[in-house]
Design an enzyme around this catalytic site. Structure first.
Site, PDB file in Angstrom:
ATOM      1  N   TRP A 194      19.938 -13.505  -4.903  1.00  0.00           N
ATOM      2  CA  TRP A 194      18.687 -12.775  -5.096  1.00  0.00           C
ATOM      3  C   TRP A 194      17.459 -13.625  -4.791  1.00  0.00           C
ATOM      4  O   TRP A 194      16.366 -13.325  -5.227  1.00  0.00           O
ATOM      5  CB  TRP A 194      18.669 -12.155  -6.504  1.00  0.00           C
ATOM      6  CG  TRP A 194      19.643 -11.004  -6.605  1.00  0.00           C
ATOM      7  CD1 TRP A 194      20.330 -10.426  -5.576  1.00  0.00           C
ATOM      8  CD2 TRP A 194      20.051 -10.292  -7.784  1.00  0.00           C
ATOM      9  NE1 TRP A 194      21.125  -9.405  -6.039  1.00  0.00           N
ATOM     10  CE2 TRP A 194      20.984  -9.295  -7.391  1.00  0.00           C
ATOM     11  CE3 TRP A 194      19.708 -10.387  -9.152  1.00  0.00           C
ATOM     12  CZ2 TRP A 194      21.569  -8.413  -8.310  1.00  0.00           C
ATOM     13  CZ3 TRP A 194      20.307  -9.509 -10.052  1.00  0.00           C
ATOM     14  CH2 TRP A 194      21.219  -8.529  -9.629  1.00  0.00           C
ATOM     15  N   GLU A 228       0.817  -1.213   0.000  1.00  0.00           N
ATOM     16  CA  GLU A 228       0.000   0.000   0.000  1.00  0.00           C
ATOM     17  C   GLU A 228       0.853   1.265   0.000  1.00  0.00           C
ATOM     18  O   GLU A 228       0.518   2.258  -0.658  1.00  0.00           O
ATOM     19  CB  GLU A 228      -0.916   0.030   1.239  1.00  0.00           C
ATOM     20  CG  GLU A 228      -1.987  -1.049   1.288  1.00  0.00           C
ATOM     21  CD  GLU A 228      -1.515  -2.313   2.024  1.00  0.00           C
ATOM     22  OE1 GLU A 228      -0.304  -2.646   1.951  1.00  0.00           O
ATOM     23  OE2 GLU A 228      -2.357  -2.962   2.659  1.00  0.00           O
ATOM     24  N   LEU A 229       1.957   1.232   0.755  1.00  0.00           N
ATOM     25  CA  LEU A 229       2.796   2.434   0.839  1.00  0.00           C
ATOM     26  C   LEU A 229       3.426   2.744  -0.517  1.00  0.00           C
ATOM     27  O   LEU A 229       3.466   3.892  -0.957  1.00  0.00           O
ATOM     28  CB  LEU A 229       3.883   2.262   1.908  1.00  0.00           C
ATOM     29  CG  LEU A 229       4.797   3.481   2.122  1.00  0.00           C
ATOM     30  CD1 LEU A 229       3.995   4.713   2.512  1.00  0.00           C
ATOM     31  CD2 LEU A 229       5.863   3.190   3.178  1.00  0.00           C
ATOM     32  N   LYS A 230       3.872   1.707  -1.194  1.00  0.00           N
ATOM     33  CA  LYS A 230       4.459   1.897  -2.533  1.00  0.00           C
ATOM     34  C   LYS A 230       3.469   2.612  -3.451  1.00  0.00           C
ATOM     35  O   LYS A 230       3.800   3.611  -4.091  1.00  0.00           O
ATOM     36  CB  LYS A 230       4.821   0.539  -3.125  1.00  0.00           C
ATOM     37  CG  LYS A 230       5.208   0.590  -4.583  1.00  0.00           C
ATOM     38  CD  LYS A 230       5.141  -0.799  -5.210  1.00  0.00           C
ATOM     39  CE  LYS A 230       5.415  -0.733  -6.698  1.00  0.00           C
ATOM     40  NZ  LYS A 230       6.788  -0.364  -7.006  1.00  0.00           N
ATOM     41  N   HIS A 277      22.202   3.672 -17.187  1.00  0.00           N
ATOM     42  CA  HIS A 277      21.303   4.233 -16.174  1.00  0.00           C
ATOM     43  C   HIS A 277      20.894   5.657 -16.523  1.00  0.00           C
ATOM     44  O   HIS A 277      20.065   6.244 -15.852  1.00  0.00           O
ATOM     45  CB  HIS A 277      21.977   4.204 -14.797  1.00  0.00           C
ATOM     46  CG  HIS A 277      22.263   2.815 -14.336  1.00  0.00           C
ATOM     47  ND1 HIS A 277      21.267   1.898 -14.055  1.00  0.00           N
ATOM     48  CD2 HIS A 277      23.423   2.151 -14.140  1.00  0.00           C
ATOM     49  CE1 HIS A 277      21.805   0.758 -13.712  1.00  0.00           C
ATOM     50  NE2 HIS A 277      23.111   0.876 -13.749  1.00  0.00           N
TER      51      HIS A 277
HETATM   52  N1  GLN Z   1      21.754 -10.056 -19.192  1.00  0.00           N
HETATM   53  C1  GLN Z   1      21.146  -9.159 -18.250  1.00  0.00           C
HETATM   54  C2  GLN Z   1      20.516  -8.002 -19.000  1.00  0.00           C
HETATM   55  O1  GLN Z   1      21.072  -7.579 -19.968  1.00  0.00           O
HETATM   56  C3  GLN Z   1      22.120  -8.632 -17.234  1.00  0.00           C
HETATM   57  C4  GLN Z   1      21.469  -7.741 -16.211  1.00  0.00           C
HETATM   58  C5  GLN Z   1      22.343  -7.320 -15.050  1.00  0.00           C
HETATM   59  O2  GLN Z   1      23.528  -7.393 -15.086  1.00  0.00           O
HETATM   60  N2  GLN Z   1      21.763  -6.839 -13.991  1.00  0.00           N
HETATM   61  O3  GLN Z   1      19.500  -7.482 -18.628  1.00  0.00           O
END
Ligand code: GLN
Ligand code: ZN
Length: 755
Positions: free
Chosen positions: A562, A16-18, A695
């Site tokens: 992960w 909910e917060l998200k 990014h």
């Molecule tokens: N093969 C993945 C991608 O290109 C690698 C992602 C990652 O390094 N976090 O999305």
């Protein structure tokens, strides 16, 4: 015997917060609606804790963005560029955390980093040499009043001053952050006084830095701090977690704190060390329920380990999770699709509180009917776990020999064979795997998940996307292609869903940063690969071109890190099992005609233990798991790996030991500085240093790419270099990706002529 909660997840069991945060950021709701939703969440989280028998309710675990940021605001330590005219308010927090808020001016967000060895990211406080601290934001005090108004007792939980300074960074000039300690302590004292005037009896100060191998000036800061902060009337519970603090025993046992919290899940052996020197009045908060994992606890065993301490300490023993429950999903009850067998093995934040109260029954009233039922439950859960073992997997792991971890020949021999086979130009160009996950692709997937389109239709559409992705790469003139990963929701989930021994929840979300949550797979059993996972996509893409198409896999170490992993066998063993499953896929890809295979390990570095003395052990098994996954192929088959968010200075020997034929890394932001470690080590294999910061929405220019690669070529012989982006392109749009790759290919042509 009290139950102690170090903090509850703030995000809400349905996130909910998200959703409220994101609506507020988009201007769809008012701030008052956001604060209403937040108050309701806090109320139910306190209520759940109180219902389980927790008396002192944590305050400070809620945050609009991050609890370290809330503390920075409380201390008045907010970067100049994020301050408005109105003093610090909720929007200030958002400007610091994400660079913008509905009010105030945009400014670059503060840095974000993983909190110790967790997957939670905090906002790094920025401190200047002339930093001053003063109480600048009242959220914590207001929340104390709020919980009191509900009729409960508040226990504020904040990061201690030493950890706060340790996690901060100096800006402007490089100075010793500890020089700020005396002034910081004065402000902490004011905060404590204010809590005290609100009627608070206990405060919890968290010093997770204690689990590190602290240098002597930081150790001295701990003594100074806890001498100063225990002068007032407030009782201080000093909390450590994520690792053993036994190496700090002589320091910590002398501190005049009213209580000590220990993480007895990661380090059970420190119990006796600290009990032996516990003061007559001191409380011990025993962190015995794992706050960072999802498995139901073996309460009967825990009770047996604690029983003599419980007898000795009586009221002074508190039962607690190992750390804040921030790192666990919220509520198992809302999971309706889990198999009953798996569900029985699980415990999320809300259930962990119940486990504490059950543990209390076992310790206080071992002969009661209730206690006996709890023991029966624990035993049946354990035997169900044992029955589920996959003997084939176990036998295969046992039969492994050293040879299984090694390629046929050394790199130089393999390199010659691969050059012969692929005849790639100098400075081959490639990408890291994913291409834009467009709205159309995600819409397609959600329609398939909802049953609106058939699997056949879904796959048909994905094949079209893949064909388009291959065609675009051919047009761009990339040398080693990828299929684009359109079929993958997430690089771990995609594999988890296809592996035996791995399960999924519907709502098992854990906050990663801000409003971002992740839903890690559950590795509950022995892991194996019942069928090919990626071969049809790689084969299909390869059928469209004569250029090599790289197969794309996630590596065993990353899948493990992960995920929520089982605890009845070691992480090394789990990594080995996953390594074998990935190896099967690698070999099948090779046999299907895929000559180049990438095994991604972006999480390789983040698995490093907190204490450097433990690093080597981790690196040994992590490297081995990767090698096991890669070593099943012939010399001609080229194995790539990829790592991002990494710094290699201290791990380069291990990276070299992985012996991937090619490694691609993220280097554009550091302007190739990350290559220094490879240069100094004389790293022998091939390297693709990233030249495109994925990014950022910006397009790297030809000149920038040329100059980055020129730098790279000064550090690594040009014959060893590849040209590629920093990471996968899935978060970008085609409008951004295409011009960037046009420049990448153009720059490479220039470099081939000039280098
Ligand atoms: N093969 C993945 C991608 O290109 C690698 C992602 C990652 O390094 N976090 O999305
Ligand atoms: Zn990456």
């Amino acid at each position: 015997m009290q139950l102690n909660s170090l903090g509850f997840p703030r995000i809400g069991r349905f996130r909910e917060l998200k959703f409220a945060l994101e609506k507020y950021w988009r201007g769809e709701i008012e701030q008052s609606q956001l604060t209403d939703i937040s108050r309701d969440l806090r109320k139910s989280h306190w209520q759940w804790q109180a219902d389980a028998g927790v008396k002192l309710l944590p305050v400070g675990d809620f945050a609009f963005y991050d609890q370290v940021l809330t503390l920075s605001a409380t201390l008045g330590a907010i970067p100049e560029r994020h301050r408005g005219d109105a003093g610090i308010d909720i929007d200030t927090l958002f400007r610091v955390g994400r660079g913008r808020a509905p009010t105030g001016n945009d400014a670059p967000a503060a840095e974000m980093t993983k909190f110790f060895n967790t997957n939670y990211h905090y906002i790094v406080p920025e401190l200047t040499a002339d930093q001053t601290f003063e109480i600048g934001y009242d959220q914590l005090f207001e929340e104390v009043s709020e919980v009191q108004a509900l009729g409960y007792q508040a226990k504020p939980v904040i990061l201690g001053p030493v950890s706060f300074l340790y996690l901060s960074k100096s800006v402007g000039s490089d100075f010793d952050r500890l020089s700020l300690l005396p002034q910081l302590l004065e402000t902490y004292q004011k905060i404590l006084t204010r809590f005290n005037s609100q009627g608070v009896e206990w405060i919890q100060l968290d010093e997770p830095v204690l689990a590190l191998e602290l240098e002597s000036d930081w150790q001295a800061a701990i003594s100074q701090t806890y001498t100063a902060l225990t002068e007032g009337d407030l009782k201080v519970l000093l909390a450590s977690y994520y690792g053993s603090i036994a190496h700090q025993h002589s320091l910590v046992s002398k501190l005049p704190v009213a209580g000590l919290h220990l993480d007895l899940v990661t380090a059970p052996q420190q119990l006796s060390t600290f009990v032996a020197t516990l003061g007559q009045e001191q409380v011990l908060s025993a962190g015995v329920i794992n706050g960072r994992n999802v498995w139901a606890a073996d309460l009967d065993n825990i009770a047996a380990q604690l029983s003599s301490v419980a007898r000795d300490l009586k009221q002074r023993l508190w039962l607690a999770p190992s750390c804040s429950l921030l790192h666990s999903p919220v509520d198992l009850e809302v999971e309706t699709a889990l198999s009953p067998v798996l569900k029985q093995q699980l415990s999320f934040a809300k259930q962990k509180l119940t486990e504490l109260s059950k543990l209390k029954i076992l310790l206080n009233d071992a002969d009661s009917v209730e206690a006996k039922a709890i023991v029966v439950e624990c035993r049946s859960r354990r035997s169900a776990r044992a029955e589920a073992a996959n003997q084939q997997v176990i036998a295969r792991v046992t039969a492994l020999t050293e040879q299984d971890y090694e390629r046929d020949d050394l790199f130089a021999v393999r390199q010659a064979a691969q050059r012969q086979k692929f005849r790639l130009p100098l400075l081959p160009t490639t990408t890291i795997g994913s291409f834009p996950q467009t709205l159309a692709i995600r819409g397609l997937r959600s329609r398939w998940r909802k049953g609106e389109i058939s699997l056949e239709q879904y796959n048909d559409q994905l094949r079209q996307v893949t064909r388009d992705t291959v065609e675009r790469q051919l047009k761009l003139g990339i040398d080693v292609l990828v299929h684009g990963e359109a079929e993958r929701n997430d690089m771990v989930e995609y594999f988890g869903e296809q592996l035996d021994g791995v399960g999924f929840t519907q709502f098992g979300w854990v906050q990663s940063y801000g409003s971002r949550c992740v839903k890690p797979p559950l590795i509950y059993g022995d892991v194996s690969r019942p069928a090919a996972m990626t071969v049809q996509w790689a084969e299909f893409a390869q059928s469209l071109t004569d250029k090599p198409v790289k197969g794309m896999l996630t590596g065993p170490v990353t899948i493990l890190h992960w995920s929520f992993a089982r605890e009845d066998i070691s992480r090394e063993q789990i990594a080995t099992q996953i390594g074998l499953a990935i190896r099967d896929e690698v070999v099948e890809l090779q046999n299907a005609g895929i000559g180049i295979i990438q095994i991604d390990e972006p999480a390789f570095r983040e698995g490093l233990p907190l204490k450097k003395s433990d690093w080597q052990h981790y690196l040994n098994w992590a490297v081995n798991a990767f090698k096991l996954s890669a070593a099943g192929v012939t010399n001609e088959t080229q194995i790539h790996t990829h790592m991002c968010y990494s710094e290699f200075n201290e791990t380069i020997a291990a990276i070299a030991a992985m012996d991937a034929d090619v490694i691609t890394i993220e280097t554009s932001r550091s302007r190739m500085e990350l290559l220094n470690a490879f240069e100094d080590f004389n790293y022998p294999n091939e390297i693709g240093p990233g030249v495109y910061d994925i990014h950022s929405p910006n397009t790297p220019t030809v000149d920038e790419i040329v100059s980055l690669m020129q730098k790279a070529a000064q550090k690594v012989p040009v014959e060893q270099l590849w040209v590629n982006p920093d990471c996968g392109l899935k978060t970008r749009t085609w409008d951004e990706v295409e011009p960037a790759l046009v420049n990448l290919v153009a720059a490479t042509k220039i470099l081939r002529r000039t280098l």
